[in-house]
Design a protein around this motif. Structure first.
Motif, PDB file in Angstrom:
ATOM      1  N   LEU A  93       0.811  -1.212   0.000  1.00  0.00           N
ATOM      2  CA  LEU A  93       0.000   0.000   0.000  1.00  0.00           C
ATOM      3  C   LEU A  93       0.850   1.270   0.000  1.00  0.00           C
ATOM      4  CD1 LEU A  93      -2.788   1.288   0.128  1.00  0.00           C
ATOM      5  CD2 LEU A  93      -2.637   1.166   2.609  1.00  0.00           C
ATOM      6  N   ASN A  94       1.862   1.350   0.821  1.00  0.00           N
ATOM      7  CA  ASN A  94       2.699   2.546   0.908  1.00  0.00           C
ATOM      8  C   ASN A  94       4.016   2.387   0.169  1.00  0.00           C
ATOM      9  OD1 ASN A  94       0.898   4.051   2.450  1.00  0.00           O
ATOM     10  ND2 ASN A  94       1.518   2.973   4.306  1.00  0.00           N
ATOM     11  N   GLN A  95       4.105   1.431  -0.717  1.00  0.00           N
ATOM     12  CA  GLN A  95       5.302   1.194  -1.513  1.00  0.00           C
ATOM     13  C   GLN A  95       4.901   1.227  -2.981  1.00  0.00           C
ATOM     14  OE1 GLN A  95       7.020  -2.467  -0.178  1.00  0.00           O
ATOM     15  NE2 GLN A  95       6.856  -1.903   1.953  1.00  0.00           N
ATOM     16  N   ARG A  96       4.647   2.428  -3.473  1.00  0.00           N
ATOM     17  CA  ARG A  96       4.069   2.566  -4.805  1.00  0.00           C
ATOM     18  C   ARG A  96       4.955   1.957  -5.880  1.00  0.00           C
ATOM     19  NH1 ARG A  96       2.292   7.708  -8.269  1.00  0.00           N
ATOM     20  NH2 ARG A  96       1.075   6.543  -9.768  1.00  0.00           N
ATOM     21  N   ALA A  97       6.257   2.217  -5.834  1.00  0.00           N
ATOM     22  CA  ALA A  97       7.141   1.693  -6.873  1.00  0.00           C
ATOM     23  C   ALA A  97       7.144   0.165  -6.865  1.00  0.00           C
ATOM     24  CB  ALA A  97       8.555   2.232  -6.689  1.00  0.00           C
ATOM     25  N   ALA A  98       7.130  -0.444  -5.701  1.00  0.00           N
ATOM     26  CA  ALA A  98       7.101  -1.904  -5.617  1.00  0.00           C
ATOM     27  C   ALA A  98       5.781  -2.461  -6.132  1.00  0.00           C
ATOM     28  CB  ALA A  98       7.342  -2.358  -4.178  1.00  0.00           C
ATOM     29  N   SER A  99       4.703  -1.704  -5.993  1.00  0.00           N
ATOM     30  CA  SER A  99       3.403  -2.185  -6.458  1.00  0.00           C
ATOM     31  C   SER A  99       3.288  -2.138  -7.985  1.00  0.00           C
ATOM     32  CB  SER A  99       2.275  -1.378  -5.826  1.00  0.00           C
ATOM     33  OG  SER A  99       2.265  -0.057  -6.315  1.00  0.00           O
ATOM     34  N   LEU A 100       4.212  -1.472  -8.649  1.00  0.00           N
ATOM     35  CA  LEU A 100       4.175  -1.366 -10.107  1.00  0.00           C
ATOM     36  C   LEU A 100       4.880  -2.520 -10.808  1.00  0.00           C
ATOM     37  CD1 LEU A 100       4.918   2.454 -10.427  1.00  0.00           C
ATOM     38  CD2 LEU A 100       2.696   1.309 -10.467  1.00  0.00           C
ATOM     39  N   ILE A 101       5.602  -3.335 -10.074  1.00  0.00           N
ATOM     40  CA  ILE A 101       6.358  -4.445 -10.673  1.00  0.00           C
ATOM     41  C   ILE A 101       5.399  -5.384 -11.396  1.00  0.00           C
ATOM     42  CG2 ILE A 101       7.812  -6.456 -10.162  1.00  0.00           C
ATOM     43  CD1 ILE A 101       9.024  -4.808  -7.882  1.00  0.00           C
ATOM     44  N   GLY A 102       5.771  -5.719 -12.644  1.00  0.00           N
ATOM     45  CA  GLY A 102       4.963  -6.607 -13.462  1.00  0.00           C
ATOM     46  C   GLY A 102       4.102  -5.862 -14.469  1.00  0.00           C
ATOM     47  N   ARG A 103       3.890  -4.571 -14.272  1.00  0.00           N
ATOM     48  CA  ARG A 103       3.073  -3.787 -15.205  1.00  0.00           C
ATOM     49  C   ARG A 103       3.898  -3.380 -16.416  1.00  0.00           C
ATOM     50  NH1 ARG A 103      -0.401   0.720 -12.473  1.00  0.00           N
ATOM     51  NH2 ARG A 103      -1.072   0.816 -14.645  1.00  0.00           N
ATOM     52  N   THR A 104       3.220  -3.037 -17.481  1.00  0.00           N
ATOM     53  CA  THR A 104       3.892  -2.551 -18.678  1.00  0.00           C
ATOM     54  C   THR A 104       3.676  -1.055 -18.798  1.00  0.00           C
ATOM     55  OG1 THR A 104       1.960  -3.047 -20.034  1.00  0.00           O
ATOM     56  CG2 THR A 104       3.670  -4.743 -19.905  1.00  0.00           C
ATOM     57  N   ALA A 105       4.648  -0.396 -19.454  1.00  0.00           N
ATOM     58  CA  ALA A 105       4.593   1.052 -19.608  1.00  0.00           C
ATOM     59  C   ALA A 105       5.173   1.424 -20.968  1.00  0.00           C
ATOM     60  CB  ALA A 105       5.378   1.725 -18.492  1.00  0.00           C
ATOM     61  N   ILE A 106       4.968   2.676 -21.344  1.00  0.00           N
ATOM     62  CA  ILE A 106       5.467   3.206 -22.609  1.00  0.00           C
ATOM     63  C   ILE A 106       6.666   4.110 -22.322  1.00  0.00           C
ATOM     64  CG2 ILE A 106       4.875   4.580 -24.661  1.00  0.00           C
ATOM     65  CD1 ILE A 106       3.322   1.975 -24.434  1.00  0.00           C
ATOM     66  N   ASP A 144      14.664   0.693  -7.828  1.00  0.00           N
ATOM     67  CA  ASP A 144      15.908   1.037  -7.145  1.00  0.00           C
ATOM     68  C   ASP A 144      15.750   2.462  -6.641  1.00  0.00           C
ATOM     69  OD1 ASP A 144      18.472   1.189  -6.203  1.00  0.00           O
ATOM     70  OD2 ASP A 144      19.374   1.563  -8.170  1.00  0.00           O
ATOM     71  N   GLY A 145      15.286   2.593  -5.421  1.00  0.00           N
ATOM     72  CA  GLY A 145      14.988   3.918  -4.890  1.00  0.00           C
ATOM     73  C   GLY A 145      13.762   4.474  -5.593  1.00  0.00           C
ATOM     74  N   GLY A 146      13.909   5.597  -6.254  1.00  0.00           N
ATOM     75  CA  GLY A 146      12.803   6.199  -6.994  1.00  0.00           C
ATOM     76  C   GLY A 146      12.812   5.839  -8.465  1.00  0.00           C
ATOM     77  N   LYS A 147      13.762   4.992  -8.893  1.00  0.00           N
ATOM     78  CA  LYS A 147      13.866   4.609 -10.301  1.00  0.00           C
ATOM     79  C   LYS A 147      13.267   3.216 -10.499  1.00  0.00           C
ATOM     80  CE  LYS A 147      18.162   5.232  -9.779  1.00  0.00           C
ATOM     81  NZ  LYS A 147      19.158   5.822  -9.049  1.00  0.00           N
ATOM     82  N   LEU A 148      12.610   3.045 -11.624  1.00  0.00           N
ATOM     83  CA  LEU A 148      12.041   1.736 -11.972  1.00  0.00           C
ATOM     84  C   LEU A 148      13.007   1.000 -12.883  1.00  0.00           C
ATOM     85  CD1 LEU A 148       8.336   2.764 -12.618  1.00  0.00           C
ATOM     86  CD2 LEU A 148       9.306   1.747 -10.561  1.00  0.00           C
TER      87      LEU A 148
END
Length: 153
Positions: A93-106, A144-148
């Motif tokens: 919930l409070n780890q937004r970057a970790a919650s994005l793992i597995g998603r696709t982006a442009i 890695d910190g604030g970087k995906l």
């Protein structure tokens, strides 16, 4: 000194007052600590009821007993609280970057020399990974910190 004499003369009622004040302070102060010390004071008030008229020296013994009861009460409280089930239905919930793992982006800015930017929903993120052209689709594999960290799809 007058306060000490007052509590010595009030006997167990002094401990009941201290215990109730500590329990009220627990409501005001964040954390779960004062409740255990307040419980120790209330227990000592109950234990000292039969010894009301024994004089001033009992007060010093009560201070030592209060320290022991507070210590034991805190240990018991920690054990009780550590047994609670703290699993969450939303562990990220409070780890937004970790919650994005597995998603696709442009890729919004080309990834060159291992760095670039990606667009995900309405946010752009700094990305690290293999070189990719602007408009390419990448999968988020870590953070890695604030970087995906990304890889090409």
């Amino acid at each position: 000194m007058e306060l000490l004499v007052f509590f010595a003369e009030s006997g167990p009622w002094g401990w009941f007052i201290v215990g109730l004040l500590l329990l009220v302070a627990e409501l005001i102060v964040p954390g779960v600590f004062l409740i255990w010390v307040g419980i120790a004071a209330l227990i000592l008030g109950l234990l000292s009821l039969p010894f009301q008229g024994f004089g001033f020296w009992v007060w010093q013994l009560q201070l030592v007993l209060f320290a022991v009861l507070a210590f034991v009460s805190i240990l018991v409280g920690r054990r009780v609280l550590s047994r609670r089930d703290t699993t969450s239905d939303q562990p990220l919930l409070n780890q937004r970057a970790a919650s994005l793992i597995g998603r696709t982006a442009i890729v919004s800015e080309a990834i060159t020399n291992g760095r670039g930017r990606i667009k995900l929903d309405d946010t752009t993120w700094t990305a690290e990974g293999p070189d990719a052209a602007q408009g390419a689709t990448v999968r988020i594999t870590g953070n890695d910190g604030g970087k995906l960290v990304v890889e090409p799809v």
